[in-house]
Design a protein around this motif. Structure first.
Motif, PDB file in Angstrom:
ATOM      1  N   ALA A 201     -38.409 -32.904  62.513  1.00 31.22           N
ATOM      2  CA  ALA A 201     -37.429 -32.399  61.554  1.00 31.22           C
ATOM      3  C   ALA A 201     -36.295 -31.719  62.328  1.00 31.22           C
ATOM      4  O   ALA A 201     -36.525 -31.177  63.418  1.00 31.22           O
ATOM      5  CB  ALA A 201     -38.103 -31.399  60.621  1.00 31.22           C
TER       6      ALA A 201
ATOM      7  N   ARG B 121     -17.188 -32.534  62.021  1.00 32.32           N
ATOM      8  CA  ARG B 121     -17.327 -32.788  60.590  1.00 32.32           C
ATOM      9  C   ARG B 121     -18.055 -34.111  60.351  1.00 32.32           C
ATOM     10  O   ARG B 121     -18.927 -34.231  59.471  1.00 32.32           O
ATOM     11  CB  ARG B 121     -15.932 -32.819  59.955  1.00 32.32           C
TER      12      ARG B 121
ATOM     13  N   LYS C 297     -14.069 -46.920  63.441  1.00 27.64           N
ATOM     14  CA  LYS C 297     -14.257 -46.384  64.795  1.00 27.64           C
ATOM     15  C   LYS C 297     -15.196 -45.161  64.748  1.00 27.64           C
ATOM     16  O   LYS C 297     -16.080 -45.013  65.569  1.00 27.64           O
ATOM     17  CB  LYS C 297     -12.899 -46.015  65.396  1.00 27.64           C
ATOM     18  N   HIS C 298     -14.966 -44.308  63.764  1.00 26.42           N
ATOM     19  CA  HIS C 298     -15.781 -43.094  63.644  1.00 26.42           C
ATOM     20  C   HIS C 298     -16.598 -43.133  62.366  1.00 26.42           C
ATOM     21  O   HIS C 298     -16.159 -43.696  61.370  1.00 26.42           O
ATOM     22  CB  HIS C 298     -14.868 -41.867  63.573  1.00 26.42           C
ATOM     23  N   PRO C 299     -17.714 -42.496  62.357  1.00 24.27           N
ATOM     24  CA  PRO C 299     -18.461 -42.387  61.093  1.00 24.27           C
ATOM     25  C   PRO C 299     -17.709 -41.489  60.107  1.00 24.27           C
ATOM     26  O   PRO C 299     -16.974 -40.597  60.505  1.00 24.27           O
ATOM     27  CB  PRO C 299     -19.779 -41.732  61.519  1.00 24.27           C
ATOM     28  N   LEU C 300     -17.902 -41.752  58.852  1.00 26.58           N
ATOM     29  CA  LEU C 300     -17.402 -40.818  57.834  1.00 26.58           C
ATOM     30  C   LEU C 300     -18.281 -39.576  57.848  1.00 26.58           C
ATOM     31  O   LEU C 300     -19.445 -39.617  58.226  1.00 26.58           O
ATOM     32  CB  LEU C 300     -17.464 -41.466  56.454  1.00 26.58           C
ATOM     33  N   ALA C 301     -17.692 -38.490  57.412  1.00 21.44           N
ATOM     34  CA  ALA C 301     -18.488 -37.264  57.247  1.00 21.44           C
ATOM     35  C   ALA C 301     -19.580 -37.508  56.211  1.00 21.44           C
ATOM     36  O   ALA C 301     -19.393 -38.320  55.291  1.00 21.44           O
ATOM     37  CB  ALA C 301     -17.579 -36.126  56.811  1.00 21.44           C
ATOM     38  N   PRO C 302     -20.687 -36.836  56.343  1.00 19.09           N
ATOM     39  CA  PRO C 302     -21.823 -37.097  55.451  1.00 19.09           C
ATOM     40  C   PRO C 302     -21.419 -37.103  53.979  1.00 19.09           C
ATOM     41  O   PRO C 302     -21.830 -37.975  53.209  1.00 19.09           O
ATOM     42  CB  PRO C 302     -22.786 -35.948  55.770  1.00 19.09           C
ATOM     43  N   GLU C 303     -20.580 -36.146  53.589  1.00 22.38           N
ATOM     44  CA  GLU C 303     -20.267 -36.030  52.155  1.00 22.38           C
ATOM     45  C   GLU C 303     -19.344 -37.141  51.670  1.00 22.38           C
ATOM     46  O   GLU C 303     -19.176 -37.319  50.464  1.00 22.38           O
ATOM     47  CB  GLU C 303     -19.672 -34.632  51.865  1.00 22.38           C
ATOM     48  N   GLU C 304     -18.764 -37.898  52.597  1.00 22.02           N
ATOM     49  CA  GLU C 304     -17.883 -39.009  52.193  1.00 22.02           C
ATOM     50  C   GLU C 304     -18.631 -40.327  52.121  1.00 22.02           C
ATOM     51  O   GLU C 304     -18.054 -41.352  51.765  1.00 22.02           O
ATOM     52  CB  GLU C 304     -16.740 -39.162  53.210  1.00 22.02           C
TER      53      GLU C 304
ATOM     54  N   GLU D  98     -39.384 -47.586  56.999  1.00 19.25           N
ATOM     55  CA  GLU D  98     -39.630 -46.504  57.951  1.00 19.25           C
ATOM     56  C   GLU D  98     -39.128 -46.844  59.348  1.00 19.25           C
ATOM     57  O   GLU D  98     -38.501 -46.019  60.009  1.00 19.25           O
ATOM     58  CB  GLU D  98     -41.132 -46.210  57.982  1.00 19.25           C
TER      59      GLU D  98
ATOM     60  N   GLU E 251     -29.177 -43.593  59.915  1.00 24.17           N
ATOM     61  CA  GLU E 251     -28.668 -42.644  60.913  1.00 24.17           C
ATOM     62  C   GLU E 251     -27.553 -43.279  61.734  1.00 24.17           C
ATOM     63  O   GLU E 251     -26.619 -42.607  62.165  1.00 24.17           O
ATOM     64  CB  GLU E 251     -29.786 -42.215  61.872  1.00 24.17           C
TER      65      GLU E 251
ATOM     66  N   ARG F 155     -38.437 -34.576  55.156  1.00 22.31           N
ATOM     67  CA  ARG F 155     -38.185 -33.410  56.005  1.00 22.31           C
ATOM     68  C   ARG F 155     -37.650 -33.834  57.373  1.00 22.31           C
ATOM     69  O   ARG F 155     -36.723 -33.239  57.920  1.00 22.31           O
ATOM     70  CB  ARG F 155     -39.498 -32.632  56.163  1.00 22.31           C
ATOM     71  N   ARG F 156     -38.238 -34.917  57.909  1.00 17.29           N
ATOM     72  CA  ARG F 156     -37.805 -35.396  59.224  1.00 17.29           C
ATOM     73  C   ARG F 156     -36.369 -35.879  59.221  1.00 17.29           C
ATOM     74  O   ARG F 156     -35.716 -35.895  60.255  1.00 17.29           O
ATOM     75  CB  ARG F 156     -38.693 -36.558  59.665  1.00 17.29           C
ATOM     76  N   TYR F 157     -35.927 -36.341  58.057  1.00 15.67           N
ATOM     77  CA  TYR F 157     -34.570 -36.876  58.002  1.00 15.67           C
ATOM     78  C   TYR F 157     -33.632 -35.902  57.299  1.00 15.67           C
ATOM     79  O   TYR F 157     -32.548 -36.276  56.855  1.00 15.67           O
ATOM     80  CB  TYR F 157     -34.567 -38.258  57.339  1.00 15.67           C
ATOM     81  N   GLY F 158     -34.062 -34.628  57.169  1.00 13.17           N
ATOM     82  CA  GLY F 158     -33.170 -33.603  56.642  1.00 13.17           C
ATOM     83  C   GLY F 158     -32.879 -33.740  55.158  1.00 13.17           C
ATOM     84  O   GLY F 158     -31.833 -33.289  54.687  1.00 13.17           O
TER      85      GLY F 158
ATOM     86  N   PHE G 265     -22.683 -60.409  73.106  1.00 13.66           N
ATOM     87  CA  PHE G 265     -21.933 -59.575  72.188  1.00 13.66           C
ATOM     88  C   PHE G 265     -22.496 -58.171  72.178  1.00 13.66           C
ATOM     89  O   PHE G 265     -23.694 -58.004  72.316  1.00 13.66           O
ATOM     90  CB  PHE G 265     -22.099 -60.091  70.754  1.00 13.66           C
TER      91      PHE G 265
END
Lengths: 364, 364, 364, 364
Positions: free
Chosen positions: B10, B58, D6-13, D27, D35, D58-61, D298
């Motif tokens: 966790a 962020r 190029k970049h990940p979006l923020a979690p809330e987006e 799993e 992730e 829990r492990r993945y928040g 690739f």
């Protein structure tokens, strides 16, 4: 490389070879190669075992009187069907048999290494020149299409300038009694017998000569095989244009042979590189952001036949072979420099000729 | 290698890392690796561009107050979520940032090469020891399953005794302004940046240290990239048991990375060997008189995650990392010896420890 | 496979072949194969162009009187040096030339496909039997070590039971005037010329016969090449033990030849599979949880020489060839079933013999 | 394919996914893929084992209240963080869980095969359309760069017109109790589970639909695994332009997955083709009279992340997914035709749409 003859010449139009020394190589490779060749034919056998030689002769349609003992070697002079000798003897005998062939007016194809010293090599060249016969050292790889394809890619700059080169040639010699392990006969260890392929082929592919070399050798203490010659050698060569080559050879590692050149825009090499058959050329490059690794497959004619036929053509058309005595001599100079470096623990500097392919003759 | 954790811990149970230096490696590799890791998490970013750092934070769910400027580096001391720093800075900064992290009581994972001199490396080790924090050098390959498979094959003698080793690592650096080309910052040229992979991995696979090394370097005259550091190096290493290794590295040849070990009964190696992904292990051997060339395919987890998680485990379980400062220091000794050899044109002899894996800690 | 002769037989001890039909195959492959063979020799040429035939004869050391026109074919009866004929003619001529050879008391090696119909094939077998001469169909792959290695792995169950098989053989035929594209002469399209390799080799490797077949064909409308024969065929075969085979052949796709067998514990196959040289055997399996893909490399003698020498041995030792007329006949039965299936859109069921290798003779 | 973010979006987006069904795939693959994704995040778990689900959460928040039992599935409606469900359940449950998700206004990503019958598939499409939610079938290969590279080479005609296609997908299922071996749950045997990759990918690469199919199946008598479903199937497909495809699938042969297309000027394909990682693209062609076999390498991002992110983008930008329900439905039509052919022993003809990519949406 030039196109080979489409059809074989009739037997009577071919160059007749006397094979001098009938060991495994002659029996398993050269005799079949003569059958597969287009300009060459078997004309005589010189051997220590006359009975065995006659049995072999019969199988290849050769009359028994074309089989000679070593004592009768000079009698080849009287056999007009023999135009050339192919010397397949232990290295320390190369000089004597070459000089005597020259005196008989026979052209000489001699196995590599040419001899056990620069001095011997120089005398061989002188004798052939004086007699007006041709001398070629049997650098098989310089007559083979995979190696030529690498050379042409490199020299046409298709991958950009070459920067680094690596090569390995090793095999396991297990019999301590083998002549290859006797200094007097072989003139050295794996370097002169198999490492010389790396040495010679890198020079051939680049068309250049090294200006500095360094070598380390090793022999396992108490290994009866390596009392007289090195077990293995690692060596480096620097060329005038900055190319660095790293080479390994040895007599106690699994049979392997390869080389690869690293250039600005890709790499190219063979693995296996120095085997009698089954050579493979691979190439790494980039295309559209992707890495491409490719194998190029070639028709793969009998390598020995190509070599025999090149020398036959040189005889028929009065040309200097692509790998004349001078080419073999340059390898001997480098071999001596490498052993000197290993002995002294110091790099050895060398003069390099100011033109490419300085020691080579007519392109095959 | 030990089995990895089946499930990730966790987030609150993981080791928190502060990334010190946010360049291409951090952004493209380390941040995603932290997401893929099982024991590690991102806890802070240290960067020269706070705005950019906050944007990045962020995206990875990190609060803006966990972004630090270099001036605030020492304030990491107050952040209890940061257990360790991962130093991804130009080489000449490694010592300073390591020593200061140690003073803050933070464990240190430091990129290779550890430092620009043996003296710097020794001070780093001393500082971490004094502070009771762990120091690990980020030798990615020593935590990766392909490399471990080679090591185990070799050390279990499955191909017989190793005799010869070759390795190449080269790539094209085209920007003359790159810090990697400045002696003061990088400490050297391709040897310290990429050649060190060959050096380190051969030592790791054999578990042994060289007793003699020799190097040649070259830099194309007037090439603005190679005014301060070598363009390329060829070097050889001899080990106490006679193994000879031949290595090449350079900054003007097509991206390539490989190594191969030649043993009595076969050969084994990786190509590519040192890339972030896509490693391939191949193996040559004989079976029933046939030559077999085989590729062994492995699950290939994120290499950086494996490395991060090993250090996390060492922190959690109070273990010495497999590649502690001492392992990095030994590479620095060899680097200094290689440059000395290149400078003097003479081989350099070295003391070798009398036990295998002399500088390594807990197996991953 | 049995060990080949170590040494070639003397010319006068070998089986003399008359080559009937001097096209590209004879000139480029069979003549050199006779040179490379150990039990076979060239004894006569039968050709439509006597002048050309004599030129060729001279190159191979054959006297001009050993060159025959087709009108003189039956005069071979009087040539005691000709023990066997090798028929390399368009398919519709196989029956006539076989029957006439049998009448002359000459043994017959006949190119595949044996004939254009089951009826023709049966008459060929009957004629040879009546005359007491041997008949062998030239299934090159059944005399070649890579294919034998696959067969032995499969039949010894080294990868577990085979379940699925796939094979492809295609090439581009670009000349609409080619006899291979004429129904009367060729008897069919790519199926009979190249697809038959897949058909025959799968039967050989499994040692079994199919019990149900299904085929689909296609010909591009208005393509002048495919007015009389199919452009391509896809077909399936079910064997009595449940093995399913899927095959493709065609005359407008890039030269490719391969097959692979999927068994419980691994796969094995050749690619290229049916070429004259350069065959490669690869194999997939699992070892210690890792996936292993391996290539096994074999000495690769001239395929045609192996085939010629097998038949020569059968003649010398009075044995039934491994691929006698009956083996060729079974392919013809299957070819007829496949065309019937394609025509009717229905699978065709077949009787399978109740023992393995039902149609084969002495192992090579 | 379009450039990825190029970049990940923020979690809330990001788009929040509820995973419905927590087996091995979820799993080991989907949780790590979330992730690694750039537009997607884990928002809920639906599972039969709440305790286990909470441990995983829990492990993945993920907070414990985001774990649902199947009985509570419809309560996802109240979770605004869940934008989409990803259905990873046995095939016979796909319809029910899709329809209920649609009713909750959640978008649906559903594993392949879409359902156990065309009728079920049609109801799923109708339900999603009625609810105004998006439906995508999880055809991983259609979002992966190796497969796209093949498709583009083929569709741009870089190797000339494709003529023949082969594909194999097999693996060993050893547990007779496995739901994949129950007709009611799985809807069929290896065809619907793994053979469908061959089916779907060939359609995708060609952009075309078959007009005639034929299938043979086999099940070893008394093998307890194959009482309800086929052990293996061989099938052929003919496309409107004459392309013939030959496919094999089975549950008792060594894990293998590959396909290759044979065109006029070369061949191209993947092996392995359908694995989660380690795909390899190779290509055969001719250049200057030489045969070239090349591998194109690739960057290989997480395949599941690419798929999840495509659907996320479709949700964010209101686009039709590249593989919507209609694409899955077409596979079901073909599956039904193949089983009908196997049952009746007759080929089945099908209508093909008159435009390419008839069932596909926005390009990834």
């Amino acid at each position: 490389m030039a196109e080979p003859l489409k059809h074989p010449l009739a037997p009577e139009e071919r160059v007749g070879y006397a094979l001098v020394g009938i060991g495994k190589l002659a029996e398993e490779e050269i005799l079949p190669a003569l059958e597969a060749s287009k300009r060459s034919r078997l004309a005589a056998l010189v051997t220590s075992d006359l009975e065995d030689g006659k049995r072999l002769a019969r199988r290849y349609g050769l009359p028994p009187e074309a089989v000679y003992g070593y004592d009768d070697y000079d009698r080849l002079a009287d056999n007009p069907g023999v135009h050339a000798v192919y010397i397949i003897l232990p290295n320390h005998l190369h000089e004597d048999y070459t000089v005597r062939a020259a005196r008989m007016g026979k052209h000489v194809l001699c196995e590599k290494p040419m001899a056990n010293s620069v001095a011997e090599g120089e005398r061989m060249i002188a004798a052939c020149r004086a007699a007006g016969v041709k001398l070629m050292i049997a650098y098989r790889c310089q007559y083979e299409p995979h190696h030529w394809a690498v050379r042409e890619m490199v020299q046409q700059g298709r991958l950009g300038a070459v920067k680094l080169v690596e090569s390995v040639h090793c095999q396991v010699e297990s019999d301590p009694g083998e002549w290859r392990l006797k200094r007097k006969e072989a003139g050295g260890g794996p370097l002169v017998d198999i490492g010389v392929y790396s040495l010679n082929t890198i020079r051939f592919v680049l068309g250049l000569e090294p200006v500095e070399v360094f070598a380390q050798t090793y022999a396992t203490p108490d290994d009866p095989r390596f009392r007289e010659v090195e077990e293995q050698m690692g060596w480096q060569m620097r060329f005038g244009n900055g190319v660095l080559a790293a080479c390994l050879t040895g007599y106690s590692a699994f049979r392997s042979s390869r080389y690869r050149l690293y250039a600005e825009g890709g790499w190219v090499g063979l693995d296996p590189a120095f085997d009698y058959r089954g050579l493979r050329l691979s190439l790494g490059r980039e295309e559209g952001g992707q890495q491409v690794v490719e194998e190029r497959r070639f028709p793969a004619p009998n390598q020995f036949a190509l070599e025999l036929d090149h020398f036959a053509r040189c005889i028929q058309e009065d040309l200097t072979p692509f790998t004349p005595g001078e080419e073999g001599l340059q390898d001997l100079r480098l071999v001596e420099a490498l052993y000197a470096s290993a002995r002294t623990g110091r790099p050895v500097r060398l003069e390099a000729p100011d033109k490419p392919d300085a020691f080579r003759g007519e392109r095959p």
